[in-house]
Every structure is written in structure tokens, then in C-alpha cells.
Design a protein around this motif. Structure first.
Motif, PDB file in Angstrom:
ATOM      1  N   GLY A   1       0.779  -1.237   0.000  1.00 52.13           N
ATOM      2  CA  GLY A   1       0.000   0.000   0.000  1.00 52.13           C
ATOM      3  C   GLY A   1       0.804   1.276   0.000  1.00 52.13           C
ATOM      4  O   GLY A   1       0.242   2.372  -0.123  1.00 52.13           O
ATOM      5  N   SER A   2       2.129   1.200   0.146  1.00 55.74           N
ATOM      6  CA  SER A   2       2.992   2.382   0.112  1.00 55.74           C
ATOM      7  C   SER A   2       3.780   2.407  -1.188  1.00 55.74           C
ATOM      8  O   SER A   2       4.110   1.357  -1.742  1.00 55.74           O
ATOM      9  N   VAL A   3       4.093   3.610  -1.658  1.00 52.73           N
ATOM     10  CA  VAL A   3       4.871   3.763  -2.886  1.00 52.73           C
ATOM     11  C   VAL A   3       6.271   4.250  -2.524  1.00 52.73           C
ATOM     12  O   VAL A   3       6.438   5.185  -1.721  1.00 52.73           O
ATOM     13  N   PHE A   4       7.277   3.603  -3.127  1.00 49.78           N
ATOM     14  CA  PHE A   4       8.672   3.946  -2.884  1.00 49.78           C
ATOM     15  C   PHE A   4       9.341   4.315  -4.197  1.00 49.78           C
ATOM     16  O   PHE A   4       8.980   3.790  -5.263  1.00 49.78           O
ATOM     17  N   ALA A   5      10.324   5.213  -4.108  1.00 50.91           N
ATOM     18  CA  ALA A   5      11.102   5.604  -5.277  1.00 50.91           C
ATOM     19  C   ALA A   5      12.557   5.243  -5.042  1.00 50.91           C
ATOM     20  O   ALA A   5      13.174   5.723  -4.084  1.00 50.91           O
ATOM     21  N   PHE A   6      13.106   4.382  -5.908  1.00 44.51           N
ATOM     22  CA  PHE A   6      14.545   4.122  -5.943  1.00 44.51           C
ATOM     23  C   PHE A   6      15.106   4.967  -7.086  1.00 44.51           C
ATOM     24  O   PHE A   6      14.672   4.819  -8.233  1.00 44.51           O
ATOM     25  N   THR A   7      16.025   5.866  -6.779  1.00 45.02           N
ATOM     26  CA  THR A   7      16.527   6.775  -7.811  1.00 45.02           C
ATOM     27  C   THR A   7      17.940   6.395  -8.229  1.00 45.02           C
ATOM     28  O   THR A   7      18.727   5.881  -7.430  1.00 45.02           O
ATOM     29  N   PHE A   8      18.251   6.688  -9.491  1.00 39.72           N
ATOM     30  CA  PHE A   8      19.553   6.348 -10.071  1.00 39.72           C
ATOM     31  C   PHE A   8      20.084   7.557 -10.830  1.00 39.72           C
ATOM     32  O   PHE A   8      19.319   8.273 -11.475  1.00 39.72           O
ATOM     33  N   GLY A   9      21.412   7.738 -10.765  1.00 44.28           N
ATOM     34  CA  GLY A   9      21.986   8.915 -11.410  1.00 44.28           C
ATOM     35  C   GLY A   9      21.436  10.185 -10.776  1.00 44.28           C
ATOM     36  O   GLY A   9      21.498  10.375  -9.557  1.00 44.28           O
ATOM     37  N   TYR A  10      20.856  11.044 -11.603  1.00 42.28           N
ATOM     38  CA  TYR A  10      20.230  12.273 -11.110  1.00 42.28           C
ATOM     39  C   TYR A  10      18.726  12.085 -10.939  1.00 42.28           C
ATOM     40  O   TYR A  10      17.948  13.033 -11.023  1.00 42.28           O
ATOM     41  N   GLY A  11      18.316  10.851 -10.685  1.00 42.48           N
ATOM     42  CA  GLY A  11      16.906  10.524 -10.612  1.00 42.48           C
ATOM     43  C   GLY A  11      16.136  11.249  -9.525  1.00 42.48           C
ATOM     44  O   GLY A  11      14.919  11.414  -9.633  1.00 42.48           O
ATOM     45  N   ARG A  12      16.823  11.690  -8.463  1.00 39.62           N
ATOM     46  CA  ARG A  12      16.085  12.386  -7.398  1.00 39.62           C
ATOM     47  C   ARG A  12      15.470  13.682  -7.900  1.00 39.62           C
ATOM     48  O   ARG A  12      14.531  14.209  -7.294  1.00 39.62           O
ATOM     49  N   TYR A  13      16.002  14.217  -9.019  1.00 33.57           N
ATOM     50  CA  TYR A  13      15.428  15.438  -9.578  1.00 33.57           C
ATOM     51  C   TYR A  13      14.228  15.150 -10.470  1.00 33.57           C
ATOM     52  O   TYR A  13      13.569  16.076 -10.938  1.00 33.57           O
TER      53      TYR A  13
END
Length: 538
Positions: A88-100
């Protein structure tokens, strides 16, 4: 596929509204979309930013030096994010400059820092980033060459807001070098593609527990609010408070001013009406339509600072507003254009300390105010000190500097000194939090140096004898007893009866710190106010 070591960054989204899909969590950047392989059983989407090669801006100067177009000078940044739904929760795994690529305001703002504190070995920290609530807030980062306890970093739990931390995981946490700051948690682990859901589930559990309160409970004292939605709501309440003339609205300088050189203050729409003190009502009265006021107006309007040489500096009114919103077990404070959340227990501890600060029984005259050709004026600190010394028989030490190798410049022992060893430090209330915090720090530094530095005492005795031979022995060269001295903080423009309760919160924090430091060294500490009074007509 065999597991391999990866360094990962993870964010947790706030609870979603009905109908929200993964792409709603992204910025407007153009992206390509990929679905995870069916055999992995991952409920999610991969987004990769569409990018193109660019020639760096510094290429032109190299072309000029070389006389030809230098080839192969290109920049290409890669950005990707894997958004997955787990329990039920959404997570973001970022790569490179993915946090932007992700819209930061839609993610839990303390997820990274809290998760890091819950998983760190408190004796194996490598670096900390702090926001220090000083007269002018300071950002700083400290790092060490080997694993260290938090005490090594010299953190002041009364004024430092922890922003980020790195270190070694504690026993039982199967991760490697971890770091957390604001919304992002970073870690290393051996993993393969199918492990993302399990990792997200495990890290969410780390975030949810309260283990950090064992070793890092102080981080809840004061924290900077970064969530844009929360800030928008608080700004709405701030605008409403200004519009309804809430008496808790205080307009103050957001930084230390050169008070001897300040003539007065004025505001947008009434720039030429210079007043000797900053009065919130003076600003509110310039607003033609309070009902139409918005946050952009507060940010656009200016506080003008006029000095004796005719120079004018300006600050956004929004930066100059100090206001507290009390609700539930938290207090929200806007200060220097930033919102902070203060824990009620912490506020209670500060209040308990302030209750121990006595009101001085020394007599002080009121501060004189008068009208000069339509311009309101108030007695300067220097003139007040001269008059008070003459009226009460105090020794005048204002601007009498004593050299010391403990500070970067000479310091005043105090502004006024009594024959019974009361050291009085004086500051105008009109300067607000910045000037008052400086006052408390100044008094603490002078007393501590006097106590611990014989060379300083020798120079101070020379200054005292020059001011008045009768003052020469008030600071002995040897065997100085701190218990013989009382440090008095005198604030001009405020009555003693209301002084402590009307101090801005961060000034209360700094007064509490000064009181505790000085009393632990044996000094007595008190505070006093001097209200204003019309100057007698000669």
C-alpha cells in the motif's frame, strides 16, 4: 541472476489521493516509461529521463585558447527512477540524477534522516550536517576520519537542527554504509532485481520504529519544516494572523544590526516615515486592504533600515516576521523566512530554565523617546549607558575594549559595572532576536574569559583603573571567585515584568544556554528591562 553490491537511494511517498498514479509523483521532465519484467513480480514503473548530449559552457574558452574547436567535449547526465508499490505504500529508488525527477514535496520529508538514525550505530558516525539556529542561521558539515560518537561533533542540542548523517549500521541491520538526510535514505547492499520489494518493506519497518530515541532523542527538539504543503498551510495561517492584527506578530531584523549607526526603520508604502524602533503595527497600518493580503505580498514588502549616514538597506518582511503557532504537542515558528517545528517537551524544559532566571534588583532608568521634527527617536544604547552610569554611580565600560587571544577581536568586559561586582550587558529590544541572542552570547563569553584567563584579567584591571581608580580591584589578578559576580542582561524598551515571556523563542533558547553555562561556572545570572518614557521637556 547472482547478487551484486549496489548503492541505492530510496524515498517513501506520502499517502496518495484517490486516482493518483505513479507518474503523478514526477516532475514535468520528459521521460520514457518501462514496465518491470513479469517474472519479477514487481508492481511498479521505471522512468528514464529523455536526455541529449550538450557541449559544456566552458568549451568556448578552450576553443579560443586552442585556436580550433576542441572535439569530444560533451556532457550527458543520466536520470532514472523506479517507482514501486509495496503493502500500500509507494517507494522511489533513484539512479543517477533521478532524485530530480520526483516531486520532492510528495514524499515523506523525514524518511531519510529518521531511517538513518534508527539504523545507525551511534558510536560509529562518519559525518553530520547541521543547521544552527544562531542570530544568522548557519549551515555546517562536519566529518571525521574514523567512526566516532555523536559527542565528537560538538553538537549543541539547544540550537542545532540535524539535517543529515552518515555512519556504520548497528548490529542486526544487514546494510552497509548508510546515510540519511531529509527525504532520502542511502545504503549499500548485496541484491538483485527481484529484491526491490523486500528492501522497500524492510526499510519502511526501520523508518517506523522509534529506536533513534535511545541515542538521538534531541533531534526532535527543533526541526526545520521542508514539506511544501505544510509550509503553504502555515503561511496561510501567518497571513491570517497579520490580516487580523494578531498581537503575536513580531517584525524584527533577521540579522545583527550596527545599532549605534541605525537611525530608524520604515516599511514599503511609507518609506519616508522613519521610526526609531521596529513596530509591527507600523507595517500592518501601511496595508490598504488587509483582506486581500497574501504570502507573496509579505515576501514582496520591505523593511527599510536607515543609518545615520543616509544609507538604506532592505529586508523582505517575510524574513523579518517572527510568529509562533501553538497546536497539539507541537509549536510551529517562522523565523528568518523559515518554518520550524518545536517539540512541546523541549519548550517545557526551556520554560523551566527561564523560571530560574531572576529579575535583577538593580535600579535602571527608563529609556527616553521623543519627537524630532515629526520623526520619532529613541535614546541610543551609548547615550543610555552614559546617563545610567552618571545617575546610579556605575562604572561606564561601554566601548572600553580589552584584548584577548581567546577571541578574534578585543571585547568589552561589560557595559556597566557596579561597585558590588554586578556586570551589566545592555542591548535594545528593538533589534529583536538577532540582537538579543548576541547580547546573551556576549555576556557569557566575557565572563568565561575573565574567569579562565589571567592575562585577560591583567589587561582588564588596566582598563578599569583608567576608567576609575576605584574600579581597579573589582577584577582581582589572582583568586577570582565567580560566585562574587552577577551577570545582568539589561534589555532596553521592555518592562522587567513582561520581559521573559515576550522574548522570541530562539532568544529564550540562547538565554537558557547562557544561564546554564554561567551558573555551572558559579556566576549568578539575572535579567532586567527598562521601559520607554517620553523625554522630559527642559
Amino acid at each position: 541472476m547472482a547478487k551484486s553490491y549496489r548503492r541505492l537511494n530510496i524515498f517513501m511517498a506520502k499517502p496518495s489521493r484517490d486516482g493518483q498514479n505513479f507518474k503523478d509523483l514526477l516532475t514535468d521532465a520528459p521521460v520514457d516509461e518501462y514496465r518491470p519484467a513479469d517474472n519479477l513480480g514487481i508492481d511498479g514503473v521505471i522512468y528514464v529521463r529523455q536526455s541529449s548530449e550538450k557541449r559544456p559552457g566552458w568549451g568556448a574558452v578552450l576553443d579560443e585558447v586552442a585556436g580550433v574547436a576542441v572535439p569530444d567535449l560533451t556532457n550527458r547526465s543520466s536520470s532514472a527512477v523506479l517507482l514501486i508499490r509495496v503493502d500500500g505504500s509507494v517507494f522511489a529508488f533513484t539512479f543517477g540524477y533521478g532524485r530530480y525527477l520526483i516531486e520532492q514535496s510528495l514524499f515523506v520529508q523525514d524518511f531519510g534522516l529518521r531511517t538513518a538514525l534508527n539504523t545507525l550505530d551511534e558510536k560509529s558516525l562518519r559525518s553530520v550536517e547541521l543547521h544552527t539556529l544562531e542570530d544568522q542561521p548557519v549551515q555546517k558539515k562536519s566529518q571525521v576520519t574514523r567512526d566516532s560518537e555523536v559527542s565528537v561533533f560538538g553538537i549543541d542540542i539547544l540550537r542545532d537542527v540535524l539535517r543529515a548523517v552518515t555512519g556504520v549500521p548497528k548490529r542486526g541491520v544487514d546494510l552497509r554504509q548508510i546515510a540519511g538526510g531529509d527525504a532520502m535514505f542511502s545504503f549499500g547492499t548485496e541484491m538483485e532485481g527481484a529484491d526491490f520489494p523486500a528492501l522497500a518493506r524492510r526499510i519502511k519497518a526501520y523508518y517506523a520504529n522509534d529506536d533513534y530515541k535511545t541515542s538521538f532523542s534531541w533531534v526532535d527538539n527543533v526541526r526545520k519544516i521542508k514539506d511544501e504543503a505544510s509550509i503553504d498551510l502555515l503561511n496561510t495561517q501567518l497571513v491570517q494572523a497579520v490580516s487580523t492584527r494578531n498581537p503575536g506578530i513580531v517584525v524584527t531584523l533577521p540579522e545583527i544590526g550596527a545599532w549605534d549607526a541605525i537611525l530608524g526603520f520604515s516599511f514599503t508604502r511609507n518609506k519616508d516615515r522613519v521610526r526609531p524602533i521596529i513596530d509591527s503595527a507600523d507595517y500592518i497600518n501601511t496595508i490598504v486592504d488587509l483582506a486581500a493580503l497574501n504570502i507573496d505580498g509579505l515576501k514582496r514588502d520591505k523593511l527599510f533600515v536607515h543609518d545615520v549616514d543616509g544609507h538604506i538597506t532592505e529586508h523582505s518582511v517575510y524574513r523579518c516576521i517572527y510568529f509562533e503557532i501553538v497546536g497539539g504537542d507541537k509549536t510551529k515558528i517562522v523565523f528568518d523566512g523559515k518554518w520550524y517545528e518545536v517539540d512541546a517537551t523541549f519548550i517545557g524544559r526551556i520554560a523551566e530554565t527561564l523560571n530560574q532566571v531572576q529579575i535583577s534588583n538593580l535600579p535602571f532608568p527608563a529609556v527616553e523617546v521623543w519627537d524630532d521634527g515629526g520623526t520619532s527617536k529613541i535614546e541610543s544604547e551609548g547615550d543610555y549607558n552614559i546617563r545610567t552610569a552618571a545617575v546610579n554611580g556605575y562604572f561606564l565600560l561601554d566601548k572600553e575594549l580589552v584584548k584577548t587571544d581567546r577571541t578574534t577581536s578585543p571585547i568589552e568586559l561589560c557595559d556597566l559595572l557596579t561597585s558590588t561586582k554586578q556586570m551589566v550587558h545592555v542591548k535594545h529590544r528593538k533589534g529583536g532576536s538577532a540582537g538579543l541572542s548576541h547580547l546573551f552570547a556576549q555576556g557569557g563569553v566575557a565572563a568565561e574569559i575573565m574567569l579562565g584567563d589571567k592575562a585577560f584579567r591583567k589587561k582588564a584591571r588596566t582598563v578599569l583603573r583608567r576608567v576609575d581608580p576605584a574600579a581597579g580591584d573589582l577584577v582581582p589578578l589572582d583568586n577570582l571567585r565567580s560566585a562574587d559576580y552577577e551577570i545582568v542582561f539589561l534589555i532596553l524598551g521592555e518592562d522587567s515584568a513582561t520581559l521573559k515571556q515576550n522574548l522570541p523563542f530562539f532568544s529564550k533558547v540562547n538565554l537558557s544556554k547562557a544561564f546554564e553555562n554561567l551558573t555551572q561556572r558559579g556566576f549568578r545570572v539575572s535579567i532586567a528591562g527598562a521601559p520607554t518614557i517620553p523625554r522630559p521637556i527642559p
